[in-house]
Design a protein around this motif. Structure first.
Motif, mmCIF file in Angstrom:
data_model
loop_
_atom_site.group_PDB
_atom_site.id
_atom_site.type_symbol
_atom_site.label_atom_id
_atom_site.label_comp_id
_atom_site.label_asym_id
_atom_site.label_seq_id
_atom_site.Cartn_x
_atom_site.Cartn_y
_atom_site.Cartn_z
ATOM 1 N N ASP A 1 39.879 40.490 47.777
ATOM 2 C CA ASP A 1 39.782 39.437 48.801
ATOM 3 C C ASP A 1 41.157 38.997 49.316
ATOM 4 O OD1 ASP A 1 40.716 38.008 46.624
ATOM 5 O OD2 ASP A 1 39.140 36.472 46.694
ATOM 6 N N GLY A 2 42.238 39.688 48.904
ATOM 7 C CA GLY A 2 43.578 39.361 49.381
ATOM 8 C C GLY A 2 44.316 38.356 48.530
ATOM 9 N N GLN A 3 43.707 37.875 47.502
ATOM 10 C CA GLN A 3 44.289 36.865 46.623
ATOM 11 C C GLN A 3 45.348 37.505 45.707
ATOM 12 O OE1 GLN A 3 42.345 33.671 43.505
ATOM 13 N NE2 GLN A 3 40.996 34.965 44.641
ATOM 14 N N ASP A 4 46.496 36.836 45.542
ATOM 15 C CA ASP A 4 47.515 37.313 44.604
ATOM 16 C C ASP A 4 47.037 37.095 43.176
ATOM 17 O OD1 ASP A 4 49.374 38.236 46.411
ATOM 18 O OD2 ASP A 4 50.486 36.341 46.491
ATOM 19 N N ILE A 5 47.192 38.128 42.350
ATOM 20 C CA ILE A 5 46.763 38.078 40.957
ATOM 21 C C ILE A 5 47.994 38.235 40.076
ATOM 22 C CG2 ILE A 5 45.318 39.163 39.186
ATOM 23 C CD1 ILE A 5 43.700 37.924 41.507
ATOM 24 N N ALA A 6 48.274 37.212 39.271
ATOM 25 C CA ALA A 6 49.414 37.270 38.348
ATOM 26 C C ALA A 6 49.088 38.204 37.192
ATOM 27 C CB ALA A 6 49.738 35.875 37.827
ATOM 28 N N LEU A 7 50.070 39.019 36.833
ATOM 29 C CA LEU A 7 49.912 39.958 35.729
ATOM 30 C C LEU A 7 50.898 39.625 34.622
ATOM 31 C CD1 LEU A 7 49.674 43.304 37.732
ATOM 32 C CD2 LEU A 7 47.783 41.953 36.790
ATOM 33 N N GLN A 8 50.593 40.111 33.436
ATOM 34 C CA GLN A 8 51.495 39.949 32.305
ATOM 35 C C GLN A 8 51.581 41.297 31.602
ATOM 36 O OE1 GLN A 8 50.209 36.992 29.553
ATOM 37 N NE2 GLN A 8 51.916 37.308 28.161
ATOM 38 N N GLY A 9 52.763 41.811 31.490
ATOM 39 C CA GLY A 9 52.963 43.077 30.809
ATOM 40 C C GLY A 9 54.394 43.537 30.948
ATOM 41 N N ILE A 10 54.941 44.013 29.855
ATOM 42 C CA ILE A 10 56.321 44.487 29.833
ATOM 43 C C ILE A 10 56.336 45.869 29.204
ATOM 44 C CG2 ILE A 10 58.602 44.119 28.803
ATOM 45 C CD1 ILE A 10 58.102 41.126 29.029
ATOM 46 N N TYR A 11 57.130 46.742 29.798
ATOM 47 C CA TYR A 11 57.344 48.074 29.245
ATOM 48 C C TYR A 11 58.841 48.236 29.081
ATOM 49 C CZ TYR A 11 57.140 53.184 28.853
ATOM 50 O OH TYR A 11 57.249 54.478 28.424
ATOM 51 N N ALA A 12 59.297 48.413 27.846
ATOM 52 C CA ALA A 12 60.734 48.527 27.588
ATOM 53 C C ALA A 12 60.994 49.760 26.736
ATOM 54 C CB ALA A 12 61.249 47.282 26.879
#
Length: 173
Positions: A102-113
């Protein structure tokens, strides 16, 4: 008058029910599979450019697509090249957000190091050993030995990314 009120109530209930059916919930912690669309090399001159997409449709429990496959993901990166004294390269990717259907921004959480292989022992041992004894002062050039760079190929799949909040997603009719 009673019939009018009854039909009005039925019409309102039908409209509300129809509107509720077009909204789905995207829950906090829902997994998002990510595919890198650029190669990352810690020693490359263009090492700051990282791009990624959603690799698999993100669906709710009813099978509705909430985030479509191929949707770009905003990624911030910290990339350090390998350095002297045997220090290896370093890459840290932080997956910040993407967009719902629907065009809404979705916050994500994830780190790859990932760290490149260090050669500190080799650089220090040869530098001090040969620099102070056998090849003085040329042995100190062993301090210039670099660690291994980090290379992450295009197409790498990252599975430790999740949605960072609860969202109500409006579905297409």
């Amino acid at each position: 008058m009673k019939k009018f009120l009854f039909f009005t109530a039925v019409l309102v209930a039908t409209t509300l029910s129809s509107a509720a059916q077009n909204i789905a919930t995207l829950n906090n912690g829902k997994a998002v599979q990510v595919r890198l669309t650029s190669e990352i090399n810690s020693n490359s001159k263009t090492r700051g450019t990282v791009s990624a997409i959603v690799d698999k449709d993100v669906r709710d429990e009813n099978g509705n697509v909430l985030i479509q496959r191929g949707t770009p993901i905003q990624v911030s990166s910290k990339i350090e090249k390998s350095r002297g004294m045997g220090n290896g390269g370093y890459v840290k990717l932080n997956f910040a957000s993407t967009t719902a259907v629907d065009g809404q921004d979705i916050a994500l959480q994830g780190i790859y190091a990932i760290d490149g292989k260090d050669r500190k022992g080799l650089a220090l041992g040869l530098g001090i050993g040969t620099g102070a004894t056998i090849l003085f002062p040329f042995g100190f050039f062993f301090f210039c030995l670099k660690g291994e760079p980090v290379n992450i190929p295009e197409g790498t799949i990252i599975n430790n990314v999740v949605v960072n909040d609860n969202y109500k997603i409006r579905l297409a009719n």
